[in-house]
Design an enzyme around this catalytic site. Structure first.
Site, PDB file in Angstrom:
ATOM      1  N   ASP A   1      22.245  45.866   2.544  1.00  0.00           N
ATOM      2  CA  ASP A   1      23.468  45.531   2.681  1.00  0.00           C
ATOM      3  C   ASP A   1      23.948  44.436   3.782  1.00  0.00           C
ATOM      4  OD1 ASP A   1      23.291  47.535   1.171  1.00  0.00           O
ATOM      5  OD2 ASP A   1      25.085  48.843   1.880  1.00  0.00           O
TER       6      ASP A   1
ATOM      7  N   HIS B   1      19.606  47.466   6.309  1.00  0.00           N
ATOM      8  CA  HIS B   1      20.810  46.076   6.526  1.00  0.00           C
ATOM      9  C   HIS B   1      20.154  44.864   6.762  1.00  0.00           C
ATOM     10  CE1 HIS B   1      23.039  49.873   6.634  1.00  0.00           C
ATOM     11  NE2 HIS B   1      24.133  49.114   6.308  1.00  0.00           N
TER      12      HIS B   1
HETATM   13 NI    NI Z   1      28.083  47.529   4.513  1.00  0.00          NI
END
Ligand code: NI
Length: 275
Positions: free
Chosen positions: A88, A232
């Site tokens: 992400d 991430h």
């Molecule tokens: Ni996020």
């Protein structure tokens, strides 16, 4: 659709092989099947690409399964050993290194991109799509969508979709609400755009610990077939863990694939945390 005399003759020959093959296979001999396969392999490309020959050969089981590239474990057609690694908040500085690494390992992943990052790293979006990664929408402003009106959520999604579509050539089918903050309004707004919500089964907390060894350990130890793993790609320490994760998953017999491969036909408006 015409078929050349030569191709027709080969189809007949394949058929003869096959009639011997099926009976012989029933008696647990693989030899005729292998002979037919070898024969089929020797056919010229233009004959093999003939639709009739293709169909006959496929029906007879003479077509080899597509060869997997180095490192990749055989993935069943129904993806029974698959896991989806998802990243992400990018694309950002470390994403290129991550894409290089995925390419080198012949692994797939999914990227939930935030509007401004997607816009300023548009080339990466194209590269993701071209290399079989799933590009999903992670909103424009990374706000908590469950605090917004339907109209606001719809706008967050649409603006992100526009950037993704412009750069990859297709509209995303997956939406991941920032912080996982969702509600029926968010689900409806995504569903109205033909998208499903991608949550996760495994939260590596990579953003919190910033420790590659820990991220790898959690991702590998906790993953089971069908799971979606949250990470991430804005953190160097996460990208540092990915090689270890791919190797670790494969050692467990799991294969990292894109979300589009794990769940090929997501139901719009539905929320998935695993297959
Ligand atoms: Ni996020």
């Amino acid at each position: 659709m015409g078929i050349s005399r030569r191709a027709a003759a080969l189809v007949v020959a394949l058929g003869i092989f096959a009639s011997g093959t099926t009976q012989a296979s029933a008696q647990s001999s693989q030899v005729p099947q292998d002979a037919a396969k070898n024969f089929y392999r020797t056919l010229p490309k233009e004959v093999k690409s003939n639709p009739v020959v293709k169909r006959v050969a496929k029906d007879l089981g003479l077509v080899d399964k597509p060869k997997t590239r180095a490192g990749r474990t055989a993935t069943a057609a129904d993806c029974t050993n698959c896991v989806a690694l998802t990243f992400d908040d990018g694309p950002a500085g470390h994403t290129t290194r991550l894409l290089d690494l995925l390419y080198a390992k012949n692994a797939e992943a999914s990227f939930f991109v935030v509007g401004p990052n997607a816009r300023s790293n548009a080339g990466m979006l194209k590269r993701m799509a071209d290399s079989g990664m799933t590009v999903g929408n992670h909103s424009m402003t990374h706000r908590q969508l469950n605090q917004l009106s339907y109209q606001q959520v719809a706008q967050e999604i649409q603006q992100g979709n526009d950037i993704i579509q412009r750069n990859t050539g297709s509209a995303p089918r997956w939406m991941r609400p920032p912080y996982g903050a969702t509600n029926p309004t968010v689900a409806r707004a995504a569903g109205d755009k033909g998208m499903a919500l991608a949550m996760w089964q495994i939260d590596t907390l990579d953003w919190k610990y910033r420790d590659p060894a820990r991220t790898c350990r959690v991702a590998v130890n906790e993953s089971q077939a069908g799971d979606i793993v949250l990470m991430h790609d804005i953190h160097a320490t996460t990208v540092d863990a990915v090689s270890c994760i791919i190797d670790g998953l494969r050692a467990k017999g799991l294969e990292p694939v894109s979300l589009d491969r794990l769940i090929p036909k997501p139901v719009p408006g539905k929320t998935y945390s695993r297959k």
